[in-house]
Design a protein around this motif. Structure first.
Motif, PDB file in Angstrom:
ATOM      1  N   ASP A   1      10.921  -1.574 -17.618  1.00  0.00           N
ATOM      2  CA  ASP A   1       9.541  -1.898 -17.269  1.00  0.00           C
ATOM      3  C   ASP A   1       9.318  -2.006 -15.760  1.00  0.00           C
ATOM      4  N   HIS A   2      10.244  -1.472 -14.983  1.00  0.00           N
ATOM      5  CA  HIS A   2      10.144  -1.552 -13.521  1.00  0.00           C
ATOM      6  C   HIS A   2       8.920  -0.780 -13.029  1.00  0.00           C
ATOM      7  N   ARG A   3       8.108  -1.440 -12.228  1.00  0.00           N
ATOM      8  CA  ARG A   3       6.921  -0.824 -11.632  1.00  0.00           C
ATOM      9  C   ARG A   3       7.024  -0.991 -10.128  1.00  0.00           C
ATOM     10  N   PHE A   4       6.514  -0.019  -9.395  1.00  0.00           N
ATOM     11  CA  PHE A   4       6.647  -0.052  -7.941  1.00  0.00           C
ATOM     12  C   PHE A   4       5.599   0.851  -7.316  1.00  0.00           C
ATOM     13  N   GLY A   5       5.420   0.661  -6.019  1.00  0.00           N
ATOM     14  CA  GLY A   5       4.457   1.466  -5.284  1.00  0.00           C
ATOM     15  C   GLY A   5       3.041   0.943  -5.427  1.00  0.00           C
ATOM     16  N   HIS A   6       2.164   1.526  -4.642  1.00  0.00           N
ATOM     17  CA  HIS A   6       0.759   1.111  -4.593  1.00  0.00           C
ATOM     18  C   HIS A   6       0.158   1.045  -5.994  1.00  0.00           C
ATOM     19  N   LYS A   7      -0.427  -0.109  -6.289  1.00  0.00           N
ATOM     20  CA  LYS A   7      -1.070  -0.377  -7.584  1.00  0.00           C
ATOM     21  C   LYS A   7      -0.118  -0.160  -8.770  1.00  0.00           C
ATOM     22  N   ASN A   8       1.184  -0.371  -8.520  1.00  0.00           N
ATOM     23  CA  ASN A   8       2.198  -0.238  -9.584  1.00  0.00           C
ATOM     24  C   ASN A   8       2.180   1.140 -10.248  1.00  0.00           C
ATOM     25  N   ARG A   9       1.852   2.159  -9.480  1.00  0.00           N
ATOM     26  CA  ARG A   9       1.785   3.511 -10.056  1.00  0.00           C
ATOM     27  C   ARG A   9       3.154   4.067 -10.404  1.00  0.00           C
ATOM     28  N   GLY A  10       4.190   3.574  -9.749  1.00  0.00           N
ATOM     29  CA  GLY A  10       5.542   4.036 -10.049  1.00  0.00           C
ATOM     30  C   GLY A  10       6.041   3.425 -11.342  1.00  0.00           C
ATOM     31  N   THR A  11       6.634   4.255 -12.186  1.00  0.00           N
ATOM     32  CA  THR A  11       7.159   3.817 -13.481  1.00  0.00           C
ATOM     33  C   THR A  11       8.629   4.203 -13.589  1.00  0.00           C
ATOM     34  N   ALA A  12       9.277   3.689 -14.606  1.00  0.00           N
ATOM     35  CA  ALA A  12      10.673   4.055 -14.850  1.00  0.00           C
ATOM     36  C   ALA A  12      10.799   5.564 -15.060  1.00  0.00           C
ATOM     37  N   GLN A  13       9.825   6.165 -15.730  1.00  0.00           N
ATOM     38  CA  GLN A  13       9.858   7.609 -15.973  1.00  0.00           C
ATOM     39  C   GLN A  13       9.715   8.388 -14.671  1.00  0.00           C
ATOM     40  N   LEU A  14       8.824   7.948 -13.778  1.00  0.00           N
ATOM     41  CA  LEU A  14       8.681   8.612 -12.484  1.00  0.00           C
ATOM     42  C   LEU A  14       9.942   8.436 -11.643  1.00  0.00           C
ATOM     43  N   LEU A  15      10.562   7.272 -11.743  1.00  0.00           N
ATOM     44  CA  LEU A  15      11.817   7.031 -11.038  1.00  0.00           C
ATOM     45  C   LEU A  15      12.883   8.025 -11.507  1.00  0.00           C
ATOM     46  N   GLN A  16      13.002   8.206 -12.807  1.00  0.00           N
ATOM     47  CA  GLN A  16      13.976   9.167 -13.352  1.00  0.00           C
ATOM     48  C   GLN A  16      13.683  10.581 -12.860  1.00  0.00           C
ATOM     49  N   SER A  17      12.427  10.983 -12.893  1.00  0.00           N
ATOM     50  CA  SER A  17      12.039  12.326 -12.452  1.00  0.00           C
ATOM     51  C   SER A  17      12.348  12.523 -10.975  1.00  0.00           C
ATOM     52  N   TYR A  18      12.018  11.542 -10.164  1.00  0.00           N
ATOM     53  CA  TYR A  18      12.291  11.614  -8.729  1.00  0.00           C
ATOM     54  C   TYR A  18      13.796  11.772  -8.494  1.00  0.00           C
TER      55      TYR A  18
ATOM     56  N   SER B   1       0.811  -1.224   0.000  1.00  0.00           N
ATOM     57  CA  SER B   1       0.000   0.000   0.000  1.00  0.00           C
ATOM     58  C   SER B   1       0.844   1.275   0.000  1.00  0.00           C
ATOM     59  N   MET B   2       2.165   1.149   0.003  1.00  0.00           N
ATOM     60  CA  MET B   2       3.054   2.315   0.019  1.00  0.00           C
ATOM     61  C   MET B   2       3.023   3.026  -1.337  1.00  0.00           C
ATOM     62  N   GLU B   3       2.827   4.323  -1.308  1.00  0.00           N
ATOM     63  CA  GLU B   3       2.838   5.105  -2.552  1.00  0.00           C
ATOM     64  C   GLU B   3       4.235   5.065  -3.170  1.00  0.00           C
ATOM     65  N   TRP B   4       4.297   5.245  -4.473  1.00  0.00           N
ATOM     66  CA  TRP B   4       5.561   5.102  -5.196  1.00  0.00           C
ATOM     67  C   TRP B   4       6.635   6.046  -4.674  1.00  0.00           C
ATOM     68  N   ASP B   5       6.275   7.292  -4.362  1.00  0.00           N
ATOM     69  CA  ASP B   5       7.289   8.246  -3.906  1.00  0.00           C
ATOM     70  C   ASP B   5       7.738   7.935  -2.483  1.00  0.00           C
ATOM     71  N   ALA B   6       6.849   7.406  -1.646  1.00  0.00           N
ATOM     72  CA  ALA B   6       7.235   6.997  -0.297  1.00  0.00           C
ATOM     73  C   ALA B   6       8.208   5.822  -0.354  1.00  0.00           C
ATOM     74  N   TYR B   7       8.002   4.929  -1.324  1.00  0.00           N
ATOM     75  CA  TYR B   7       8.924   3.812  -1.534  1.00  0.00           C
ATOM     76  C   TYR B   7      10.321   4.333  -1.890  1.00  0.00           C
ATOM     77  N   LEU B   8      10.378   5.316  -2.772  1.00  0.00           N
ATOM     78  CA  LEU B   8      11.679   5.886  -3.139  1.00  0.00           C
ATOM     79  C   LEU B   8      12.279   6.655  -1.975  1.00  0.00           C
ATOM     80  N   ASP B   9      11.458   7.360  -1.202  1.00  0.00           N
ATOM     81  CA  ASP B   9      11.947   8.023   0.014  1.00  0.00           C
ATOM     82  C   ASP B   9      12.584   7.004   0.959  1.00  0.00           C
TER      83      ASP B   9
END
Length: 179
Positions: free
Chosen positions: A114-131, A90-98
């Motif tokens: 194709d890495h997905r992470f966070g609640h409901k796989n909302r985290g994407t490779a593009q979001l990871l790069q942006s973070y 249930s951890m949000e994608w940005d909390a996982y990266l935090d």
């Protein structure tokens, strides 16, 4: 994990440590050396899909086997095997990266395209790069690895083994530590 120093961390489940996983791990070791970081791997004790669906998932390796193969093939001493439970699910994608930055001292992250992470796989490779860019972290998103025109994946290797094709399974794994 030691509190001192930062890590270049490879992200993924790494079932089988196949050729695609090896490209991530190799890049992690390279980035660690280039930037004065220590190489590490962050993985889970069970497949996230198993917790989400409640259905068992066939695997090539146990967590212990994954760690042993990583240690055998790469100069990586730190393999973090985190529990994938309801809290992690249930951890949000940005909390996982935090969490990776604050608790595990990530200085560089390496993941597959194709890495997905966070609640409901909302985290994407593009979001990871942006973070990573926003937080001053290094980041590599690795492209797919293909062999004979086929994307290397644990699913494909399992299908080869199900058909009894151990030779091609070894080729796609890139090692003979499992078959």
């Amino acid at each position: 994990m030691e509190a001192e120093g930062k890590y270049a961390i490879a992200l993924g489940f790494f079932d089988g440590i196949h050729l695609g996983h090896q490209s991530l791990l190799r890049r992690t070791v390279e980035r660690a050396g280039e930037h004065g970081l220590r190489p590490a791997v962050f993985t889970f004790d069970r497949p996230p899909r198993e917790v989400v669906t409640g259905q068992p998932v066939a695997l090539l390796t146990t967590p212990e086997q994954r760690c042993a193969i990583i240690h055998q093939l790469f100069p990586i001493d730190t393999v973090i095997v985190a529990p994938f439970d309801r809290e992690m699910m249930s951890m949000e994608w940005d909390a996982y990266l935090d969490l990776l930055v604050e608790r595990f001292h990530a200085g560089w992250l390496v993941a597959g395209y194709d890495h997905r992470f966070g609640h409901k796989n909302r985290g994407t490779a593009q979001l990871l790069q942006s973070y990573c860019q926003a937080h001053g972290l290094g980041c590599d998103i690795m492209p797919p690895v293909e062999l004979d025109g086929v994307a290397v994946s644990s699913t494909y290797i399992r299908s080869l083994l199900d058909r009894g094709d151990r030779e091609n399974a070894r080729r796609f794994l890139g090692h003979s530590l499992l078959v």
